[in-house]
Design a protein around this motif. Sequence first.
Motif, PDB file in Angstrom:
ATOM      1  N   ILE A  35      88.574  76.883  79.176  1.00  0.00           N
ATOM      2  CA  ILE A  35      87.364  77.227  78.420  1.00  0.00           C
ATOM      3  C   ILE A  35      86.333  77.878  79.338  1.00  0.00           C
ATOM      4  O   ILE A  35      85.726  78.897  78.996  1.00  0.00           O
ATOM      5  N   GLU A  36      86.139  77.296  80.523  1.00  0.00           N
ATOM      6  CA  GLU A  36      85.175  77.847  81.485  1.00  0.00           C
ATOM      7  C   GLU A  36      85.633  79.210  82.002  1.00  0.00           C
ATOM      8  O   GLU A  36      84.824  80.122  82.199  1.00  0.00           O
ATOM      9  N   ASP A  40      92.148  71.925  80.021  1.00  0.00           N
ATOM     10  CA  ASP A  40      91.558  72.651  78.888  1.00  0.00           C
ATOM     11  C   ASP A  40      90.141  73.112  79.208  1.00  0.00           C
ATOM     12  O   ASP A  40      89.745  74.234  78.857  1.00  0.00           O
ATOM     13  N   LEU A  41      89.376  72.246  79.888  1.00  0.00           N
ATOM     14  CA  LEU A  41      88.002  72.615  80.264  1.00  0.00           C
ATOM     15  C   LEU A  41      88.008  73.781  81.248  1.00  0.00           C
ATOM     16  O   LEU A  41      87.122  74.653  81.207  1.00  0.00           O
ATOM     17  N   ARG A  62      93.076  85.581  75.157  1.00  0.00           N
ATOM     18  CA  ARG A  62      93.924  84.599  75.830  1.00  0.00           C
ATOM     19  C   ARG A  62      95.333  84.834  75.290  1.00  0.00           C
ATOM     20  O   ARG A  62      95.599  84.619  74.111  1.00  0.00           O
ATOM     21  N   ALA A  87      84.821  81.740  79.349  1.00  0.00           N
ATOM     22  CA  ALA A  87      83.376  82.002  79.301  1.00  0.00           C
ATOM     23  C   ALA A  87      82.944  82.870  80.476  1.00  0.00           C
ATOM     24  O   ALA A  87      82.133  83.796  80.327  1.00  0.00           O
ATOM     25  N   LEU A 140      91.208  77.151  71.396  1.00  0.00           N
ATOM     26  CA  LEU A 140      90.597  76.485  72.551  1.00  0.00           C
ATOM     27  C   LEU A 140      89.455  77.301  73.139  1.00  0.00           C
ATOM     28  O   LEU A 140      88.359  76.783  73.368  1.00  0.00           O
ATOM     29  N   THR A 141      89.694  78.584  73.390  1.00  0.00           N
ATOM     30  CA  THR A 141      88.700  79.417  74.088  1.00  0.00           C
ATOM     31  C   THR A 141      87.862  80.282  73.148  1.00  0.00           C
ATOM     32  O   THR A 141      86.856  80.855  73.571  1.00  0.00           O
ATOM     33  N   GLU A 142      88.301  80.410  71.888  1.00  0.00           N
ATOM     34  CA  GLU A 142      87.643  81.266  70.886  1.00  0.00           C
ATOM     35  C   GLU A 142      87.721  82.750  71.238  1.00  0.00           C
ATOM     36  O   GLU A 142      86.952  83.564  70.714  1.00  0.00           O
TER      37      GLU A 142
END
Length: 212
Positions: free
Chosen positions: A99-100, A95-96, A119, A103, A53-55
Motif C-alpha cells: 500500500i505504501e 500488505d502495508l 499493480r 502511494a 489492496l492498493t486501489e
Amino acid sequence: LNSVRKSFFKEDESELREIKYFSYLLIILYFGSLGMIIYFLIRSEKDALTDRLTELGNRKAYERKIRNSERLTLFLVNINKFKNYNDFYGIEAGDLILIETAARLSSVCSVYRDLHLYRLGGDEFGILIRNDALQNPESIARMILEAFQKHPMRIKNIEITLSLSIAASTHLPLLETADMALKSIKKDRNKDFILYYSELNLLNVIKTNIDK
C-alpha cells in the motif's frame, strides 16, 4: 339520490387520488431501482478494473489501456526479495508495504501528465507513459529509486528501506519484453535499472535455459 351520487363521486375521487399516488410511488420506485442498477453496474465495472489492496488499476485495466493506446513505454517496478518481508514481518506488514509503495509511486509520478499506474500482481507495479511525454527513461527510474532509497518506510514502527528493480520497454509486447529485461537484471546485484533493447537477445537466452 343526490346524496348517494355525491357520496359516490367523493369516494370515486378518493380512490382515483389513491391510485394516482400509488402510480407516482411505482414510478419513483422504478426509476430508483433503475438508478441503483446503473450505480452497481458502474461500481462493479470499476471494481473489476481496480486492485482492492492498493486501489491502483489492475492487470485487466492495464490490458484495456494498451489495447486502446499506441507509442507507450512501460516501466516494470519490482520489490526485491518481497517474500522475505512477508515471511519475517507477516502478511499484514507485507500488505502495508504494498500500500505504501503504491502511494509513494503515485506521489513520485504525479509530476508527469498522462501517466497510468497499475499493480500487475504480487509485488510488481507497472507505469505506462506516452513516449512523447518521456524524455529520458532512466531519469524517471532514478527518481523512483531515490524516493525509496532516501526515505525509508515506517511499517508498524519498523523502519524499512525497500530495494527496487526497474525495467522499461518500448518494444511490443510491452509487458513480456519488460519482464524479460527485469529478470535479467535481478540476477545482477550491481544493476537496478535496465532499458530493453532487441540487442539484449534475451529471447535466445531464455530459449537456451529452456533447452538445458
